[in-house]
Design a protein around this motif. Structure first.
Motif, PDB file in Angstrom:
ATOM      1  N   PHE A  13       0.834  -1.205   0.000  1.00 20.50           N
ATOM      2  CA  PHE A  13       0.000   0.000   0.000  1.00 20.50           C
ATOM      3  C   PHE A  13       0.866   1.252   0.000  1.00 20.50           C
ATOM      4  CE2 PHE A  13      -2.048   3.171   2.849  1.00 20.50           C
ATOM      5  CZ  PHE A  13      -2.975   3.627   1.942  1.00 20.50           C
ATOM      6  N   MET A  14       1.883   1.263   0.892  1.00 21.31           N
ATOM      7  CA  MET A  14       2.766   2.427   0.942  1.00 21.31           C
ATOM      8  C   MET A  14       3.487   2.616  -0.391  1.00 21.31           C
ATOM      9  SD  MET A  14       2.434   3.489   4.082  1.00 21.31           S
ATOM     10  CE  MET A  14       3.790   4.385   4.773  1.00 21.31           C
ATOM     11  N   LEU A  15       3.943   1.490  -0.948  1.00 21.12           N
ATOM     12  CA  LEU A  15       4.681   1.563  -2.210  1.00 21.12           C
ATOM     13  C   LEU A  15       3.788   2.128  -3.319  1.00 21.12           C
ATOM     14  CD1 LEU A  15       7.453   0.736  -3.319  1.00 21.12           C
ATOM     15  CD2 LEU A  15       6.365  -1.309  -4.195  1.00 21.12           C
ATOM     16  N   ILE A  16       2.544   1.614  -3.397  1.00 22.98           N
ATOM     17  CA  ILE A  16       1.620   2.092  -4.435  1.00 22.98           C
ATOM     18  C   ILE A  16       1.343   3.576  -4.256  1.00 22.98           C
ATOM     19  CG2 ILE A  16      -0.722   1.886  -5.342  1.00 22.98           C
ATOM     20  CD1 ILE A  16      -0.636  -1.052  -4.591  1.00 22.98           C
ATOM     21  N   GLY A  17       1.168   3.992  -2.985  1.00 23.84           N
ATOM     22  CA  GLY A  17       0.913   5.404  -2.737  1.00 23.84           C
ATOM     23  C   GLY A  17       2.040   6.291  -3.227  1.00 23.84           C
ATOM     24  N   PHE A  18       3.285   5.905  -2.902  1.00 17.72           N
ATOM     25  CA  PHE A  18       4.406   6.746  -3.339  1.00 17.72           C
ATOM     26  C   PHE A  18       4.602   6.678  -4.849  1.00 17.72           C
ATOM     27  CE2 PHE A  18       5.627   6.485   1.194  1.00 17.72           C
ATOM     28  CZ  PHE A  18       5.668   7.842   1.417  1.00 17.72           C
ATOM     29  N   LEU A  19       4.354   5.492  -5.425  1.00 17.25           N
ATOM     30  CA  LEU A  19       4.436   5.384  -6.888  1.00 17.25           C
ATOM     31  C   LEU A  19       3.421   6.313  -7.542  1.00 17.25           C
ATOM     32  CD1 LEU A  19       4.953   1.648  -7.857  1.00 17.25           C
ATOM     33  CD2 LEU A  19       6.475   3.577  -8.166  1.00 17.25           C
ATOM     34  N   ALA A  20       2.214   6.400  -6.929  1.00 11.87           N
ATOM     35  CA  ALA A  20       1.192   7.286  -7.491  1.00 11.87           C
ATOM     36  C   ALA A  20       1.679   8.728  -7.482  1.00 11.87           C
ATOM     37  CB  ALA A  20      -0.101   7.151  -6.695  1.00 11.87           C
ATOM     38  N   LEU A  21       2.366   9.112  -6.392  1.00 13.05           N
ATOM     39  CA  LEU A  21       2.905  10.485  -6.334  1.00 13.05           C
ATOM     40  C   LEU A  21       3.932  10.700  -7.448  1.00 13.05           C
ATOM     41  CD1 LEU A  21       3.136  13.186  -4.924  1.00 13.05           C
ATOM     42  CD2 LEU A  21       4.870  12.208  -3.453  1.00 13.05           C
ATOM     43  N   VAL A  22       4.792   9.682  -7.659  1.00  9.24           N
ATOM     44  CA  VAL A  22       5.808   9.807  -8.703  1.00  9.24           C
ATOM     45  C   VAL A  22       5.151   9.916 -10.082  1.00  9.24           C
ATOM     46  CG1 VAL A  22       7.708   8.619  -9.830  1.00  9.24           C
ATOM     47  CG2 VAL A  22       7.579   8.656  -7.361  1.00  9.24           C
ATOM     48  N   VAL A  23       4.097   9.105 -10.303  1.00 15.81           N
ATOM     49  CA  VAL A  23       3.404   9.159 -11.594  1.00 15.81           C
ATOM     50  C   VAL A  23       2.786  10.541 -11.794  1.00 15.81           C
ATOM     51  CG1 VAL A  23       1.419   8.280 -12.869  1.00 15.81           C
ATOM     52  CG2 VAL A  23       2.978   6.704 -11.751  1.00 15.81           C
ATOM     53  N   LEU A  24       2.165  11.074 -10.721  1.00 11.98           N
ATOM     54  CA  LEU A  24       1.579  12.414 -10.828  1.00 11.98           C
ATOM     55  C   LEU A  24       2.653  13.435 -11.173  1.00 11.98           C
ATOM     56  CD1 LEU A  24      -1.020  12.971  -7.995  1.00 11.98           C
ATOM     57  CD2 LEU A  24      -1.398  12.745 -10.399  1.00 11.98           C
TER      58      LEU A  24
ATOM     59  N   ILE B 152      -1.317   9.274   7.744  1.00  9.38           N
ATOM     60  CA  ILE B 152      -0.446   8.681   6.717  1.00  9.38           C
ATOM     61  C   ILE B 152      -1.263   8.223   5.519  1.00  9.38           C
ATOM     62  CG2 ILE B 152       1.120   6.763   6.249  1.00  9.38           C
ATOM     63  CD1 ILE B 152       1.982   6.932   9.167  1.00  9.38           C
ATOM     64  N   CYS B 153      -2.441   7.643   5.786  1.00 10.21           N
ATOM     65  CA  CYS B 153      -3.167   6.990   4.692  1.00 10.21           C
ATOM     66  C   CYS B 153      -3.841   7.974   3.742  1.00 10.21           C
ATOM     67  CB  CYS B 153      -4.228   6.049   5.254  1.00 10.21           C
ATOM     68  SG  CYS B 153      -3.484   4.605   5.975  1.00 10.21           S
ATOM     69  N   MET B 154      -4.394   9.076   4.281  1.00 13.12           N
ATOM     70  CA  MET B 154      -5.185   9.959   3.419  1.00 13.12           C
ATOM     71  C   MET B 154      -4.396  10.505   2.222  1.00 13.12           C
ATOM     72  SD  MET B 154      -8.156  11.055   2.875  1.00 13.12           S
ATOM     73  CE  MET B 154      -7.942  12.748   2.371  1.00 13.12           C
ATOM     74  N   PRO B 155      -3.173  11.051   2.406  1.00 13.66           N
ATOM     75  CA  PRO B 155      -2.446  11.545   1.225  1.00 13.66           C
ATOM     76  C   PRO B 155      -2.144  10.444   0.219  1.00 13.66           C
ATOM     77  CG  PRO B 155      -1.415  12.326   3.232  1.00 13.66           C
ATOM     78  CD  PRO B 155      -2.443  11.355   3.649  1.00 13.66           C
ATOM     79  N   LEU B 156      -1.797   9.257   0.731  1.00 18.50           N
ATOM     80  CA  LEU B 156      -1.491   8.168  -0.204  1.00 18.50           C
ATOM     81  C   LEU B 156      -2.732   7.772  -0.995  1.00 18.50           C
ATOM     82  CD1 LEU B 156       0.794   5.940   2.026  1.00 18.50           C
ATOM     83  CD2 LEU B 156       1.447   7.559   0.295  1.00 18.50           C
ATOM     84  N   LEU B 157      -3.872   7.665  -0.284  1.00 19.28           N
ATOM     85  CA  LEU B 157      -5.112   7.307  -0.981  1.00 19.28           C
ATOM     86  C   LEU B 157      -5.479   8.365  -2.014  1.00 19.28           C
ATOM     87  CD1 LEU B 157      -7.254   5.943   1.967  1.00 19.28           C
ATOM     88  CD2 LEU B 157      -6.308   4.644   0.098  1.00 19.28           C
ATOM     89  N   ALA B 162      -6.134  10.052  -7.673  1.00 26.19           N
ATOM     90  CA  ALA B 162      -5.879  10.947  -8.809  1.00 26.19           C
ATOM     91  C   ALA B 162      -5.296  10.176  -9.993  1.00 26.19           C
ATOM     92  CB  ALA B 162      -4.937  12.078  -8.391  1.00 26.19           C
ATOM     93  N   VAL B 163      -4.344   9.293  -9.705  1.00 23.49           N
ATOM     94  CA  VAL B 163      -3.716   8.555 -10.811  1.00 23.49           C
ATOM     95  C   VAL B 163      -4.732   7.647 -11.500  1.00 23.49           C
ATOM     96  CG1 VAL B 163      -2.041   6.776 -11.324  1.00 23.49           C
ATOM     97  CG2 VAL B 163      -1.402   8.676  -9.906  1.00 23.49           C
ATOM     98  N   VAL B 164      -5.531   6.939 -10.690  1.00 24.06           N
ATOM     99  CA  VAL B 164      -6.526   6.053 -11.286  1.00 24.06           C
ATOM    100  C   VAL B 164      -7.550   6.856 -12.085  1.00 24.06           C
ATOM    101  CG1 VAL B 164      -8.360   4.428 -10.744  1.00 24.06           C
ATOM    102  CG2 VAL B 164      -6.221   4.280  -9.551  1.00 24.06           C
ATOM    103  N   GLY B 165      -7.929   8.042 -11.565  1.00 20.89           N
ATOM    104  CA  GLY B 165      -8.888   8.875 -12.282  1.00 20.89           C
ATOM    105  C   GLY B 165      -8.342   9.351 -13.621  1.00 20.89           C
ATOM    106  N   VAL B 166      -7.099   9.805 -13.629  1.00 18.63           N
ATOM    107  CA  VAL B 166      -6.492  10.263 -14.887  1.00 18.63           C
ATOM    108  C   VAL B 166      -6.411   9.105 -15.877  1.00 18.63           C
ATOM    109  CG1 VAL B 166      -4.319  11.012 -15.903  1.00 18.63           C
ATOM    110  CG2 VAL B 166      -5.210  12.183 -13.928  1.00 18.63           C
ATOM    111  N   TRP B 167      -6.081   7.934 -15.356  1.00 13.09           N
ATOM    112  CA  TRP B 167      -5.983   6.774 -16.224  1.00 13.09           C
ATOM    113  C   TRP B 167      -7.366   6.378 -16.756  1.00 13.09           C
ATOM    114  CZ3 TRP B 167      -7.647   1.635 -15.873  1.00 13.09           C
ATOM    115  CH2 TRP B 167      -7.082   0.793 -16.828  1.00 13.09           C
TER     116      TRP B 167
END
Lengths: 152, 260
Positions: A13-24, B152-157, B162-167
């Protein structure tokens, strides 16, 4: 064992979250870390820049060769002075090149198009492009058209 | 008249006292006695419950919101012949507004209500009191890991949303409606700025995560320890945190993007 699967899923989960930031950062906002501050600067004065903004692209024949870094009003000449950063591998712009402000699409963003000249000398960093053409302002065009109609 | 004034005064005072108690809980569990090493396994468990289990609802709603944005944006922009700008529209509205806000609302419904109910039931069955009896601070053992997990979780979610939405928008606009994929992505990259759009969206997500988790934990810790009280507290968590998120969103947007 139960704890282990939980920890693994949290790790993913943490990895996916940070990857999402990198993709953004890289894919959506187009953040470019490599070519920052590596180019050289040239200048051009325009009578009217229309809606040109900083970070607009500078292109030649439609290929991007740099970007606009700063726009200010020249207090002596009372014209807009546009500072452009050109990529370092584009070191063959002839000294009598001309610059014009163009629009991508009908209502799109404005950018600077550079048209090559015939001089053998090349533009050195910090030099000016003297041959410029201003942005197309719709109100001016409409005004000219109306004046023509009246004079006929 | 006097009765009315007394009622108003009582209401105001009890609201102020509740706000003070919530601040006290926050301060005592997060600021005053941090114990990060001991807390780590507990934190992992809470991140699992709050974050990993929310992942599916976030991904699915992000996908559908992105697809709807792509479809609507395409039909509207096609009237003006500028359907290439759909990527720009989708990315800006997702990254700036929709991803933080919708994620926070879903997070309040999915994780916030669960937090409140769990802590409320712990209080009703006197688990919190017995923890205190054996010398374990419930604020540190129960409340603090849940608060940190929410932060911790809210920013990651939000980033995942956002990425899934753009995709999802790219799926509709590029693959199904036939916009040239180069113009979709390049328009998006030219208009979205990392600092002013992505980082501001991230700041919003952090603030919303903080507010939602705080409200959820406080409502659970402060509820009337009966079955009715727990149900009321759960309702209040969802209502208050949704309102707080929407209100704060306007304020944050005005501070970040508007020249108010």
């Amino acid at each position: 064992m139960r704890m282990r699967t939980m920890e693994i899923s949290v790790g993913f989960f943490m990895l996916i979250g940070f990857l999402a930031l990198v993709v953004l950062a890289l894919n959506v906002s187009g953040l470019n870390l490599a070519s920052k501050g590596a180019g050289y600067k040239i200048y051009a004065n325009f009578e009217n820049i229309g809606g040109l903004t900083a970070r607009a692209k500078v292109s030649m024949s439609g290929v991007q060769i740099g970007e606009v870094t700063r726009i200010r009003l020249d207090p002596q000449m009372l014209m807009a002075e546009v500072e452009m950063e050109i990529y370092p591998d584009i070191d063959f712009l002839s000294a009598d090149s001309s610059a014009m402000i163009l629009t991508s699409g009908l209502l799109g963003q404005q950018y600077i198009g550079i048209i090559p000249g015939g001089d053998v000398e090349v533009l050195a960093p910090g030099e000016f492009i003297y041959n410029t053409q201003s942005a197309l302002v719709l109100e001016d065009l409409v005004g000219k058209f109306l004046m023509n109609q009246v004079s006929e | 008249m006097i009765d009315f004034m007394q009622k108003l005064g009582h209401r105001t005072l009890s609201k102020l006292a509740a706000f003070g108690r919530s601040g006290q809980i926050l301060f005592q569990s997060v600021v005053a006695k941090p114990a990060p090493v001991m807390m780590f396994p507990l934190l992992i468990k809470q991140i699992y419950f709050v974050g990993v289990l929310s992942l599916i609802i976030i991904v699915v709603s992000g996908l559908f919101i992105g697809m709807v944005l792509g479809l609507q944006g395409y039909t509207i922009l096609a009237d003006y012949g500028s359907e290439e700008a759909v990527g720009q529209m989708v990315a800006l509205s997702l990254v700036r507004e929709l991803a933080p806000v919708v994620t926070a609302l879903l997070f309040a419904g999915r994780a916030g209500s669960a937090l409140t109910a769990e802590i409320g039931l712990m209080k009703a069955t006197e688990q919190l009191a017995s923890l205190e009896m054996i010398g374990v601070d419930p604020l540190r053992r129960i409340i603090a890991p849940r608060l940190y997990a929410g932060f911790i979780c809210m920013p990651l979610l939000t980033m995942i949303f956002a990425v899934v939405g753009v995709w999802g928008a790219a799926l509709v606009a590029v693959d199904w409606l036939g916009i040239y994929s180069g113009s979709y992505w390049v328009n998006m990259q030219q208009s979205v700025d990392f600092m002013s759009d992505v980082v501001n969206g991230l700041i919003k997500a952090v603030v919303f995560g903080f507010v939602v988790t705080w409200i959820a934990v406080y409502q659970g810790y402060d509820c009337v320890p009966t079955s009715e009280g727990i149900s009321q507290a759960t309702t209040r968590t969802v209502v208050y945190s949704s309102l707080a998120v929407l209100g704060l969103d306007f304020i944050l947007t005005a501070l970040m993007f508007g020249d108010l």
